[in-house]
Scaffold this motif. Structure first.
Motif, PDB file in Angstrom:
ATOM      1  N   ASP A 108       1.907  -7.956   7.356  1.00 31.08           N
ATOM      2  CA  ASP A 108       2.106  -6.563   6.943  1.00 31.08           C
ATOM      3  C   ASP A 108       1.957  -6.404   5.438  1.00 31.08           C
ATOM      4  N   THR A 109       2.532  -7.361   4.698  1.00 32.32           N
ATOM      5  CA  THR A 109       2.448  -7.299   3.236  1.00 32.32           C
ATOM      6  C   THR A 109       1.007  -7.429   2.762  1.00 32.32           C
ATOM      7  N   GLN A 110       0.305  -8.400   3.319  1.00 28.53           N
ATOM      8  CA  GLN A 110      -1.047  -8.653   2.854  1.00 28.53           C
ATOM      9  C   GLN A 110      -2.034  -7.595   3.332  1.00 28.53           C
ATOM     10  N   LEU A 111      -1.789  -7.029   4.492  1.00 24.45           N
ATOM     11  CA  LEU A 111      -2.636  -5.931   4.958  1.00 24.45           C
ATOM     12  C   LEU A 111      -2.493  -4.722   4.045  1.00 24.45           C
ATOM     13  N   ALA A 112      -1.265  -4.469   3.606  1.00 23.15           N
ATOM     14  CA  ALA A 112      -1.032  -3.367   2.666  1.00 23.15           C
ATOM     15  C   ALA A 112      -1.761  -3.616   1.348  1.00 23.15           C
ATOM     16  N   THR A 113      -1.726  -4.879   0.901  1.00 23.85           N
ATOM     17  CA  THR A 113      -2.431  -5.235  -0.332  1.00 23.85           C
ATOM     18  C   THR A 113      -3.937  -5.059  -0.162  1.00 23.85           C
ATOM     19  N   TYR A 114      -4.432  -5.464   0.995  1.00 24.68           N
ATOM     20  CA  TYR A 114      -5.862  -5.354   1.275  1.00 24.68           C
ATOM     21  C   TYR A 114      -6.295  -3.896   1.293  1.00 24.68           C
ATOM     22  N   LYS A 115      -5.488  -3.051   1.929  1.00 25.11           N
ATOM     23  CA  LYS A 115      -5.796  -1.621   1.990  1.00 25.11           C
ATOM     24  C   LYS A 115      -5.817  -1.013   0.591  1.00 25.11           C
ATOM     25  N   GLN A 116      -4.848  -1.410  -0.217  1.00 25.01           N
ATOM     26  CA  GLN A 116      -4.784  -0.890  -1.579  1.00 25.01           C
ATOM     27  C   GLN A 116      -6.019  -1.299  -2.372  1.00 25.01           C
ATOM     28  N   GLY A 117      -6.460  -2.546  -2.134  1.00 23.98           N
ATOM     29  CA  GLY A 117      -7.636  -3.034  -2.846  1.00 23.98           C
ATOM     30  C   GLY A 117      -8.906  -2.269  -2.487  1.00 23.98           C
ATOM     31  N   LEU A 118      -9.042  -1.893  -1.225  1.00 22.65           N
ATOM     32  CA  LEU A 118     -10.233  -1.156  -0.802  1.00 22.65           C
ATOM     33  C   LEU A 118     -10.137   0.334  -1.108  1.00 22.65           C
ATOM     34  N   GLY A 119      -8.900   0.810  -1.263  1.00 25.42           N
ATOM     35  CA  GLY A 119      -8.714   2.210  -1.633  1.00 25.42           C
ATOM     36  C   GLY A 119      -9.316   3.182  -0.641  1.00 25.42           C
ATOM     37  N   ASP A 120     -10.079   4.136  -1.176  1.00 23.21           N
ATOM     38  CA  ASP A 120     -10.648   5.199  -0.344  1.00 23.21           C
ATOM     39  C   ASP A 120     -11.712   4.697   0.625  1.00 23.21           C
ATOM     40  N   THR A 121     -12.205   3.486   0.406  1.00 18.54           N
ATOM     41  CA  THR A 121     -13.266   2.972   1.280  1.00 18.54           C
ATOM     42  C   THR A 121     -12.718   2.255   2.513  1.00 18.54           C
ATOM     43  N   TYR A 122     -11.388   2.115   2.595  1.00 16.79           N
ATOM     44  CA  TYR A 122     -10.782   1.342   3.685  1.00 16.79           C
ATOM     45  C   TYR A 122     -11.138   1.912   5.061  1.00 16.79           C
ATOM     46  N   ALA A 123     -10.896   3.190   5.250  1.00  6.32           N
ATOM     47  CA  ALA A 123     -11.134   3.806   6.560  1.00  6.32           C
ATOM     48  C   ALA A 123     -12.605   3.754   6.950  1.00  6.32           C
ATOM     49  N   SER A 124     -13.482   4.043   6.001  1.00  4.36           N
ATOM     50  CA  SER A 124     -14.915   4.028   6.309  1.00  4.36           C
ATOM     51  C   SER A 124     -15.407   2.610   6.587  1.00  4.36           C
ATOM     52  N   SER A 125     -14.810   1.621   5.915  1.00  3.23           N
ATOM     53  CA  SER A 125     -15.184   0.220   6.158  1.00  3.23           C
ATOM     54  C   SER A 125     -14.787  -0.211   7.565  1.00  3.23           C
TER      55      SER A 125
END
Length: 343
Positions: A108-125
């Protein structure tokens, strides 16, 4: 020059980067999707891997490590991946509840970090790869569960034994070097012959009494130390690439080395001080890195020695469009990805 480590096989290297560098996570249960009616492609002791599960894991791996995507299409690697998928499911199923809980927390912690790193592109990725966040988390939890279970089983004696085997990595040294790179400061490629010739020129100047700091500022292609006169102070030698590390471990103090070749180029080195460390002088972080190394070794030993013993049947369809791997077709992971780098 900082080092990076790689796994011998693709899935492990990906899992490693995810677990050790904590950019992602792995854990997993072996519960099958109730709507998964796809073909069983692997049967192992206690479970199966379906085509749908395999396809989903491949999509997740492409999402997490897009630089490895081309290799995931090769039949030669697909069989390795699916066998290791079975191994992770098998090992996760045997893991302790404590390992599973820790894996879920880290995932959960690392997934949150990963999402933050991708920012606005997370959902489209996610949409582009055709996967969901739950599928990524499931993959992460599976691998992390296995890693955490291995970690919990590491004994103090095994940690001390690992230290003795890698003691030189913890030696702290202050050194200077000049890097004559295979790529110069203007990003222009330099031949090995030209690099070696320039490195010998550097050595001749230093042997003649030239000031090391001044020569480094003039000649070095290492942007990390050039402006400091080539200086790396009080640094553990295990952080350097192998050839550089070995030279730093053995070169007599205050002696100008011959050219040392690494993947970066040729180095001329002078070690100014070198202090060995005892086990009780290690930091908690260093002891944890040793523990991680033992855990990763245990996992790799399982993959190499025990994996085939749990596989009962493989029925993996061949891809007619899959290109044959060439001489240079071998995936690498950098520190670092399930031992890539333990940092």
């Amino acid at each position: 020059m900082r080092s990076s480590k790689s796994w011998k096989v693709l899935l492990v290297s990906l899992a490693a980067a995810l677990s050790f560098s904590m950019l992602s996570a792995c854990s997993g249960n072996n519960k099958k999707d109730k709507e998964d009616n796809s073909t069983v492609i692997v049967t192992y002791k206690g479970g199966t891997v379906t085509q749908k599960e395999f396809d989903t894991d491949v999509k997740v791996m492409k999402f997490l490590s897009p630089e490895q995507a081309q290799y995931l299409e090769l039949d030669a690697f697909k069989e390795t991946i699916v066998k290791q998928e079975a191994a992770f499911e098998y090992l996760a199923g045997q893991a302790s509840d404590k390992a599973k809980k820790e894996a879920e927390k880290q995932a959960d912690t690392q997934l949150a970090t990963y999402k933050q790193g991708l920012g606005d592109t997370y959902a489209s990725s996610l949409k582009e790869q055709g996967i969901t966040e739950d599928e990524i988390r499931s993959y992460m939890v599976r691998v992390l569960t296995v890693y955490q279970d291995m970690l919990l089983k590491v004994t103090d004696d095994e940690v001390k034994k690992q230290f003795e085997a890698t003691k030189g990595d913890f030696t702290v040294a202050t050194l200077r070097h000049v890097l004559v790179g295979f790529t110069d400061a203007n990003k222009k490629e330099r031949s090995k012959e030209d690099a070696l010739k320039r490195a010998k020129e550097v050595k001749a100047k230093l042997d003649g009494g030239a000031d090391f700091a001044a020569v480094a500022k003039e000649y070095s292609d290492d942007t990390g130390s050039k402006e400091k006169g080539g200086l790396y102070a009080d640094t553990a030698l295990g952080t350097y690439v192998e050839e550089f590390k070995k030279a730093a471990q053995t070169l007599p103090l205050n002696t100008i080395s011959d050219p040392i070749e690494t993947t970066y180029g040729y180095h001329i080195m002078k070690v100014e001080s070198r202090t060995e460390k005892m086990f009780d002088q290690l930091t908690d972080e260093q002891k944890e890195s040793l523990k991680s190394a033992v855990a990763s070794d245990k996992l790799q030993q399982f993959m190499e020695k025990d994996l085939n013993g749990i596989i009962e049947n493989i029925n993996l369809p061949k891809s007619s469009a899959s290109p044959a791997p060439g001489a240079g077709a071998s995936p690498s992971a950098s520190a670092p990805a399930a031992t890539q780098s333990a940092k």
